[in-house]
Design a protein around this motif. Structure first.
Motif, PDB file in Angstrom:
ATOM      1  N   ALA A 338      46.372  52.958  27.159  1.00  0.00           N
ATOM      2  CA  ALA A 338      45.363  53.274  28.234  1.00  0.00           C
ATOM      3  C   ALA A 338      45.785  54.090  29.349  1.00  0.00           C
ATOM      4  CB  ALA A 338      44.743  52.043  28.818  1.00  0.00           C
ATOM      5  N   LYS A 339      47.236  54.751  29.278  1.00  0.00           N
ATOM      6  CA  LYS A 339      47.695  55.369  30.357  1.00  0.00           C
ATOM      7  C   LYS A 339      47.684  56.821  29.914  1.00  0.00           C
ATOM      8  CE  LYS A 339      50.300  54.018  33.491  1.00  0.00           C
ATOM      9  NZ  LYS A 339      51.718  53.786  34.119  1.00  0.00           N
ATOM     10  N   TYR A 344      46.110  59.509  34.763  1.00  0.00           N
ATOM     11  CA  TYR A 344      46.414  60.449  35.905  1.00  0.00           C
ATOM     12  C   TYR A 344      45.733  61.367  36.114  1.00  0.00           C
ATOM     13  CZ  TYR A 344      51.067  57.394  35.665  1.00  0.00           C
ATOM     14  OH  TYR A 344      51.949  56.488  35.906  1.00  0.00           O
ATOM     15  N   LYS A 345      44.801  61.888  35.253  1.00  0.00           N
ATOM     16  CA  LYS A 345      43.997  63.031  35.196  1.00  0.00           C
ATOM     17  C   LYS A 345      44.747  64.239  35.359  1.00  0.00           C
ATOM     18  CE  LYS A 345      40.664  60.219  35.716  1.00  0.00           C
ATOM     19  NZ  LYS A 345      39.785  59.806  34.503  1.00  0.00           N
ATOM     20  N   LYS A 346      46.049  64.239  34.721  1.00  0.00           N
ATOM     21  CA  LYS A 346      47.007  65.336  34.540  1.00  0.00           C
ATOM     22  C   LYS A 346      47.925  65.040  33.366  1.00  0.00           C
ATOM     23  CE  LYS A 346      50.183  68.231  37.269  1.00  0.00           C
ATOM     24  NZ  LYS A 346      50.959  68.592  38.302  1.00  0.00           N
ATOM     25  N   PHE A 367      53.152  55.284  23.035  1.00  0.00           N
ATOM     26  CA  PHE A 367      52.055  54.575  23.842  1.00  0.00           C
ATOM     27  C   PHE A 367      51.480  53.492  22.784  1.00  0.00           C
ATOM     28  CE2 PHE A 367      51.807  59.042  25.617  1.00  0.00           C
ATOM     29  CZ  PHE A 367      51.619  58.553  26.833  1.00  0.00           C
ATOM     30  N   GLY A 368      51.604  52.279  23.165  1.00  0.00           N
ATOM     31  CA  GLY A 368      51.383  51.277  22.415  1.00  0.00           C
ATOM     32  C   GLY A 368      50.504  50.273  22.951  1.00  0.00           C
ATOM     33  N   HIS A 396      54.291  42.924  29.712  1.00  0.00           N
ATOM     34  CA  HIS A 396      53.172  43.651  30.468  1.00  0.00           C
ATOM     35  C   HIS A 396      52.161  44.220  29.649  1.00  0.00           C
ATOM     36  CE1 HIS A 396      56.331  42.703  33.377  1.00  0.00           C
ATOM     37  NE2 HIS A 396      57.142  43.362  32.494  1.00  0.00           N
ATOM     38  N   GLY A 397      50.778  44.618  30.513  1.00  0.00           N
ATOM     39  CA  GLY A 397      49.951  45.667  30.044  1.00  0.00           C
ATOM     40  C   GLY A 397      49.424  46.564  31.096  1.00  0.00           C
ATOM     41  N   TYR A 398      49.158  47.754  30.533  1.00  0.00           N
ATOM     42  CA  TYR A 398      48.690  48.774  31.608  1.00  0.00           C
ATOM     43  C   TYR A 398      49.921  49.094  32.576  1.00  0.00           C
ATOM     44  CZ  TYR A 398      44.544  51.360  33.231  1.00  0.00           C
ATOM     45  OH  TYR A 398      43.510  52.369  33.442  1.00  0.00           O
ATOM     46  N   THR A 399      51.154  49.315  32.013  1.00  0.00           N
ATOM     47  CA  THR A 399      52.253  49.740  32.819  1.00  0.00           C
ATOM     48  C   THR A 399      53.010  50.603  32.052  1.00  0.00           C
ATOM     49  OG1 THR A 399      53.590  47.889  31.619  1.00  0.00           O
ATOM     50  CG2 THR A 399      52.368  47.390  33.804  1.00  0.00           C
TER      51      THR A 399
END
Length: 411
Positions: A338-339, A344-346, A367-368, A396-399
């Motif tokens: 999800a990152k 980051y919009k970039k 990305f996993g 973790h998640g979303y990191t």
């Protein structure tokens, strides 16, 4: 031997000419006797050509062995986007790149970690289903790749939704976060003095049965003073009904003197001897363990408060503070699916930050569906933050987990 010439020699007092090979004649070719000259010439050859040259004679064989043993630097093969051959079927594009580049590589592969983006094989949306034909194609490709490598080479293959690759040629090349294009990479490691690398795998025996921690001891992953760094990957463990298995393994593996980094992947690109089923259906934990006193490593966790370039750079300073040498090192980036650019919009924010702080270290990763790791440094017994307590989990998640490992000098 290519280039071997014959000539005539007339012995004194005789009219009859005797045909001699140049290696039999006085002043014969220095390549048959001077090891220093032979080794100098052979040093320009890639490994496959060296192995062919080893068949010429005993001298050349001994020289080849010394040259291969001295080549202890890591290497990698990568491709993404337009570098994928357009005339290859989707399931074999990365395979074709690997096949071509292995002819040029200067080390003898002993351990290979390769990761392919799901689209490379499936052609579907990364969150969509993968049909049986594509799964078969994926396993077929994995077997073909195995045949390209030495018989005793350890191979660990993974499939993930997105990749992080550094273009081939130089560690100074800008790493790229690849989220929507075909991509693949292979990290290739030779045998290195003072370093031992071992592949491991643990598969769930049943839904209810707890993980047997003694398996870690048997694999050298527990109470082992030589263990320095572990890459660990959960296979199909992102689902609710299987997540407990990964947590049990990580809880048992967690020791403050060991760097642990990795993530949750879609599936492994191999068949499991234990389960007798394709890796795409296995639930388990696989990885690579690195042993040796000369190994140095560090990892950091970029949590949700790292939301722009400034905060990412601030987090990366912690990794730089570990003072890990850049020579013969490789960086790893394991980020949430999800990152990336949407977050980051970039584009390429985290990979660019790593390049800024480590300008000559190649960065590889993916990305996993979940990240494994924390802030930890193993270098002269300096630990930035212990993470073997219940409050500091490895899962973790979303990191994003960033890590770097140094294998020692190649000189």
């Amino acid at each position: 031997m290519a280039g071997l010439k014959c000539g005539t020699v007339t012995e004194p007092g005789k009219c009859e000419a005797k045909v001699l090979c140049t290696v039999e004649a006085p002043g014969h070719c220095v390549l048959s006797s001077l090891a220093e000259v032979v080794e100098r010439i052979l040093s320009f050859l890639p490994s496959k050509d060296l192995l062919r040259a080893a068949c010429v004679c005993r001298l050349w064989r001994d020289c080849v062995r010394r040259k291969l043993k001295a080549r202890q630097h890591l290497a990698w093969i990568s491709c993404y986007g337009t570098c994928v051959s357009s005339d290859q079927p989707s399931g074999h594009s990365f395979l074709q790149v690997v096949k071509e580049e292995l002819e040029k590589i200067y080390i003898l592969p002993d351990t290979v970690l390769y990761v392919n983006q799901i689209e490379t094989f499936s052609g579907h949306d990364r969150r969509g289903p993968i049909n049986a034909r594509r799964k078969h194609e994926l396993q077929s490709t994995a077997l073909k790749l195995k045949k390209l490598l030495p018989p005793n080479c350890q191979i660990l293959g993974l499939a993930t939704p997105g990749l992080v690759v550094t273009p081939m040629g130089s560690g100074s090349n800008r790493p790229v976060e690849v989220e929507d294009e075909e991509a693949g990479f292979a990290l290739i490691l030779p045998k290195m003095n003072g370093v031992k690398i071992k592949k491991f795998r643990f598969y769930r025996d049943s839904v209810c049965k707890a993980f047997d921690e003694s398996k870690l001891q048997e694999a050298g992953l527990k109470n082992n003073p030589d263990l320095r760094f572990v890459l660990v990957f959960g296979c199909n463990t992102w689902r609710d009904e299987t997540a407990r298995f990964l947590q049990e393994v990580l809880n048992a593996l967690n020791e403050k003197g060991v760097i642990i980094a990795g993530g949750q992947v879609e599936y492994t690109l191999s068949y499991s001897p234990e389960s007798k089923v394709p890796g795409s259906r296995c639930v388990g934990v696989v990885g690579l363990a690195f042993y040796g006193s000369q190994i140095q490593g560090a990892s950091i966790l970029l949590e949700e408060d790292a939301y722009d370039e400034r905060t990412v750079d601030a987090a990366m300073h912690r990794l730089k503070a570990a003072n890990i040498p850049e020579e013969n090192s490789v960086g790893f980036m394991f980020s949430c699916v999800a990152k990336g650019e949407e977050y980051y919009k970039k584009h390429n924010v985290e990979a660019d930050s790593f390049r800024k702080h480590f300008p000559t270290v190649p960065l590889l990763g993916f990305f996993g569906n979940g990240e494994i790791g924390c802030d930890r440094v193993v270098s002269n017994n300096f630990i930035l933050r212990e993470c073997n307590s219940k409050e500091d989990n490895l899962l973790h998640g979303y990191t994003t987990v960033m890590a770097i490992i140094h294998f020692g000098t190649t000189k």
